[in-house]
Design a protein around this motif. Structure first.
Motif, PDB file in Angstrom:
ATOM      1  N   PRO A 319       0.811  -1.233   0.000  1.00  0.00           N
ATOM      2  CA  PRO A 319       0.000   0.000   0.000  1.00  0.00           C
ATOM      3  C   PRO A 319       0.839   1.277   0.000  1.00  0.00           C
ATOM      4  O   PRO A 319       0.449   2.267  -0.625  1.00  0.00           O
ATOM      5  CB  PRO A 319      -0.814  -0.114   1.300  1.00  0.00           C
ATOM      6  CG  PRO A 319      -0.822  -1.555   1.635  1.00  0.00           C
ATOM      7  CD  PRO A 319       0.469  -2.105   1.128  1.00  0.00           C
ATOM      8  N   ALA A 323       0.407   4.069  -2.855  1.00  0.00           N
ATOM      9  CA  ALA A 323       0.000   5.425  -2.478  1.00  0.00           C
ATOM     10  C   ALA A 323       1.031   6.455  -2.911  1.00  0.00           C
ATOM     11  O   ALA A 323       0.685   7.515  -3.449  1.00  0.00           O
ATOM     12  CB  ALA A 323      -0.229   5.497  -0.967  1.00  0.00           C
ATOM     13  N   SER A 324       2.318   6.163  -2.702  1.00  0.00           N
ATOM     14  CA  SER A 324       3.370   7.127  -3.053  1.00  0.00           C
ATOM     15  C   SER A 324       3.414   7.371  -4.557  1.00  0.00           C
ATOM     16  O   SER A 324       3.444   8.521  -5.019  1.00  0.00           O
ATOM     17  CB  SER A 324       4.729   6.625  -2.569  1.00  0.00           C
ATOM     18  OG  SER A 324       4.727   6.464  -1.173  1.00  0.00           O
ATOM     19  N   THR A 327       0.222   9.209  -5.780  1.00  0.00           N
ATOM     20  CA  THR A 327       0.224  10.625  -5.401  1.00  0.00           C
ATOM     21  C   THR A 327       1.128  11.429  -6.323  1.00  0.00           C
ATOM     22  O   THR A 327       0.757  12.512  -6.792  1.00  0.00           O
ATOM     23  CB  THR A 327       0.694  10.801  -3.942  1.00  0.00           C
ATOM     24  OG1 THR A 327      -0.046   9.928  -3.103  1.00  0.00           O
ATOM     25  CG2 THR A 327       0.482  12.231  -3.477  1.00  0.00           C
ATOM     26  N   LEU A 396      -7.324   2.660  -2.662  1.00  0.00           N
ATOM     27  CA  LEU A 396      -6.239   3.439  -2.072  1.00  0.00           C
ATOM     28  C   LEU A 396      -5.527   4.274  -3.130  1.00  0.00           C
ATOM     29  O   LEU A 396      -5.236   5.459  -2.924  1.00  0.00           O
ATOM     30  CB  LEU A 396      -5.241   2.500  -1.390  1.00  0.00           C
ATOM     31  CG  LEU A 396      -4.050   3.166  -0.711  1.00  0.00           C
ATOM     32  CD1 LEU A 396      -4.498   3.892   0.551  1.00  0.00           C
ATOM     33  CD2 LEU A 396      -2.979   2.137  -0.360  1.00  0.00           C
ATOM     34  N   GLY A 397      -5.243   3.661  -4.303  1.00  0.00           N
ATOM     35  CA  GLY A 397      -4.586   4.397  -5.382  1.00  0.00           C
ATOM     36  C   GLY A 397      -5.415   5.571  -5.864  1.00  0.00           C
ATOM     37  O   GLY A 397      -4.887   6.656  -6.136  1.00  0.00           O
ATOM     38  N   TYR A 400      -5.308   8.505  -3.260  1.00  0.00           N
ATOM     39  CA  TYR A 400      -4.043   9.233  -3.229  1.00  0.00           C
ATOM     40  C   TYR A 400      -3.719   9.916  -4.556  1.00  0.00           C
ATOM     41  O   TYR A 400      -3.057  10.961  -4.569  1.00  0.00           O
ATOM     42  CB  TYR A 400      -2.913   8.316  -2.770  1.00  0.00           C
ATOM     43  CG  TYR A 400      -2.736   8.394  -1.278  1.00  0.00           C
ATOM     44  CD1 TYR A 400      -2.052   9.444  -0.702  1.00  0.00           C
ATOM     45  CD2 TYR A 400      -3.300   7.441  -0.436  1.00  0.00           C
ATOM     46  CE1 TYR A 400      -1.902   9.550   0.667  1.00  0.00           C
ATOM     47  CE2 TYR A 400      -3.161   7.536   0.938  1.00  0.00           C
ATOM     48  CZ  TYR A 400      -2.460   8.600   1.487  1.00  0.00           C
ATOM     49  OH  TYR A 400      -2.324   8.721   2.847  1.00  0.00           O
ATOM     50  N   PRO A 424       1.679  10.022   2.541  1.00  0.00           N
ATOM     51  CA  PRO A 424       1.582   8.551   2.575  1.00  0.00           C
ATOM     52  C   PRO A 424       2.498   7.911   3.620  1.00  0.00           C
ATOM     53  O   PRO A 424       2.136   6.920   4.252  1.00  0.00           O
ATOM     54  CB  PRO A 424       1.993   8.129   1.157  1.00  0.00           C
ATOM     55  CG  PRO A 424       1.784   9.318   0.311  1.00  0.00           C
ATOM     56  CD  PRO A 424       2.038  10.499   1.187  1.00  0.00           C
ATOM     57  N   GLY A 449      -5.829   7.436   4.088  1.00  0.00           N
ATOM     58  CA  GLY A 449      -5.590   6.012   3.877  1.00  0.00           C
ATOM     59  C   GLY A 449      -6.324   5.105   4.839  1.00  0.00           C
ATOM     60  O   GLY A 449      -6.268   3.876   4.695  1.00  0.00           O
ATOM     61  N   TYR A 453      -7.004   1.176   3.875  1.00  0.00           N
ATOM     62  CA  TYR A 453      -6.042   0.324   4.589  1.00  0.00           C
ATOM     63  C   TYR A 453      -6.759  -0.698   5.463  1.00  0.00           C
ATOM     64  O   TYR A 453      -6.299  -1.833   5.606  1.00  0.00           O
ATOM     65  CB  TYR A 453      -5.109   1.196   5.436  1.00  0.00           C
ATOM     66  CG  TYR A 453      -3.778   0.545   5.711  1.00  0.00           C
ATOM     67  CD1 TYR A 453      -2.811   0.490   4.722  1.00  0.00           C
ATOM     68  CD2 TYR A 453      -3.479  -0.005   6.951  1.00  0.00           C
ATOM     69  CE1 TYR A 453      -1.572  -0.107   4.967  1.00  0.00           C
ATOM     70  CE2 TYR A 453      -2.251  -0.595   7.198  1.00  0.00           C
ATOM     71  CZ  TYR A 453      -1.300  -0.638   6.200  1.00  0.00           C
ATOM     72  OH  TYR A 453      -0.086  -1.237   6.439  1.00  0.00           O
TER      73      TYR A 453
END
Length: 519
Positions: A319, A323-324, A327, A396-397, A400, A424, A449, A453
């Motif tokens: 995750p 997320a990183s 974003t 989640l994607g 972000y 994130p 998140g 999550y």
């Protein structure tokens, strides 16, 4: 030398003049040295590292992160101007010395900010050693930032490369993990700097010792980046533009042009695959073989279960990778098209068509990022409910990536990238992590998140799906962030539309006045 002094002063003034740079100069040390140091020290004990080493090393990590991104954007944004200066007669040597001198002064500035935060937080046994180590961290990453800025034109790629190097260096370095666990980690840029800084002799430094090899890294980073900067100032490059077609056609055109940018950028595809692979696979490799207790919701009841840590650690890393990357992708889709979209609307393109096309680009970025991460995760993490785990990853994607778009509309490049990484990291890596505490603290429910999550933990670790609430919370974040993106986009492009209308009205008035005055 006069030219070098003048250029260095101007480059430094340009850096300091941006208030966002001064903001992150305070924010990043606070995040790493004050907020994250203790949880990361706890994580280090699970991974075979030493807690005290982490709390000291955070100053170097913060300084390195700030120095690398500041130097990257300095060299990347000024590449065309630097070439024009050289073509106008400025010696390449003088320009490179000025750029690297600016980088060293920035290294001093960010090191001072990180050290000040550490000294406010706690007493340090050997402040001179810690200060020297922090400065070496910053100088090495000045070199890395300059080298990446010289080699990589695309800002998404450059940012991701720097984040990848930094993440590998920090999370798989000798402070968070055992220094002798994986030999390949000895080649990380600050491996020996960290060991010398925290006074933890490696025993594998050879004749030079830890300090000697650390200084070799410092000198090598500066020399290599200086040579690459000199090479990058030679030659010239091109520029591109865009056009428009009716509503459906404009949506298709906007979306197609975004996909064309992806297709023309093979380095981005390589990064989207390699970043999750290295991040997730290495996390399994360096994790101590032991069990860990985690609290999960199973069949409607909260229970504490034991899980094999190497498997679950790899699953919790996925995750963070998604997320990183999502974003950063959303950030640069908004940033890179911000001025262009305004001009397209001013020239007559439908705002809604353009925005739908941009959302399509974000959707593709989320799908590609999630697919790459899930493919690697499937090799090392036996999720209990794969359909739900995939859905939670996509949710989640999406959250972000939309958050990244909001940052792209509101912030500049340096600040946007820093925030895009910090949120994130604090949300998923520190606050939500089931490895650090049985359940997240109360305020964690307010973070983006939290909902997705919860879904990932439920579907990854249990056989029954119980997190309807997590899906609802994640969906509300998607709806809310989409609304914010639409409002920001309309506000920005609305000014352009009004300007265009006003200009057209003035032209019509002038034409009418001219026809009245004609005999």
């Amino acid at each position: 030398m006069t030219a070098v002094a003048v250029l260095t002063r101007r480059f430094l003034v340009e850096y300091v003049r941006n208030p966002a740079n001064l903001l992150v100069l305070v924010l990043i040390p606070v995040v790493f040295v004050l907020v994250a140091a203790e949880p990361m020290a706890d994580a280090a004990k699970l991974l075979g590292g030493t807690g005290q080493a982490v709390e000291t090393a955070t100053t170097g990590w913060a300084a390195a992160f700030l120095a690398a991104l500041a130097m990257y954007f300095q060299t990347r944004e000024a590449r065309s101007a630097d070439r024009r200066l050289v073509l106008a007669g400025l010696p390449t040597r003088a320009l490179v010395v000025a750029r690297m001198s600016t980088g060293l002064l920035i290294a001093v500035l960010v090191s001072a900010a990180a050290l000040a935060t550490l000294f406010l937080r706690t007493e340090v046994d050997d402040p001179l050693r810690v200060a020297a180590g922090t400065m070496m961290f910053a100088v090495i990453y000045v070199g890395i930032g300059a080298a990446v800025g010289s080699l990589i034109r695309d800002q998404v790629n450059g940012t991701v490369v720097i984040l990848l190097v930094w993440i590998l260096d920090v999370f798989f370095g000798p402070a968070l993990t055992s220094p002798d666990r994986v030999e390949i980690t000895r080649w990380m840029p600050t491996h020996f700097v960290t060991l010398w800084m925290v006074d933890l002799p490696s025993g594998h430094g050879g004749n030079l010792g830890d300090l000697g090899i650390a200084l070799v890294w410092v000198g090598g980073a500066l020399l290599a980046s200086g040579l690459l900067l000199a090479r990058a100032t030679r030659g010239g490059r091109r520029h591109h533009g865009s056009r428009r077609p009716g509503w459906v056609g404009q949506v298709a055109k906007s979306f197609r042009m975004g996909l064309r940018q992806y297709r023309r950028n093979p380095a981005l595809w390589i990064l989207l695959v390699t970043v999750p692979f290295i991040f997730i696979w290495l996390s399994k490799l360096i994790t101590e073989e032991q069990y860990s207790v985690m609290r999960v919701l199973d069949d409607g009841r909260e229970i504490d279960l034991r899980f094999w840590l190497p498997d679950t650690h790899a699953g919790t890393m996925a995750p963070i990778a998604v997320a990183s990357l999502a974003t950063v992708a959303g950030l640069f889709i908004a940033l890179n098209n911000r001025d262009g979209d305004r001009r397209l609307v001013q020239s007559g393109m439908h705002r809604s068509a353009l925005l739908v096309g941009r959302f399509g680009e974000v959707a593709v970025a989320v799908l590609v990022t999630s697919a790459a991460s899930l493919a690697i995760t499937a090799m090392v993490f036996p999720a209990k409910q794969w359909a739900g785990f995939i859905g939670g990853t996509l949710l989640l994607g999406a959250v972000y990536a939309l958050l990244g778009m909001c940052l792209g509309f509101l912030l500049g490049r340096v600040t946007g990238v820093l925030i895009a990484f910090v949120v994130p990291f604090l949300d998923l890596g520190i606050t939500q992590s089931p490895m650090l505490r049985l359940e997240p603290p109360g305020p964690a429910v307010l973070l983006p998140g939290y909902g997705p999550y919860r879904v990932l933990i439920d579907t990854g670790l249990t056989d029954t799906f119980d997190e309807i609430g997590g899906v609802v919370i994640g969906s509300l974040w998607v709806i809310g962030l989409t609304t914010v993106v639409v409002l920001l986009f309309v506000t920005r492009t609305g000014r352009a539309r009004r300007t265009a209308r006003k200009a057209k009205h003035l032209l019509l008035q002038e034409a009418a006045a001219g026809s009245t005055a004609a005999p």
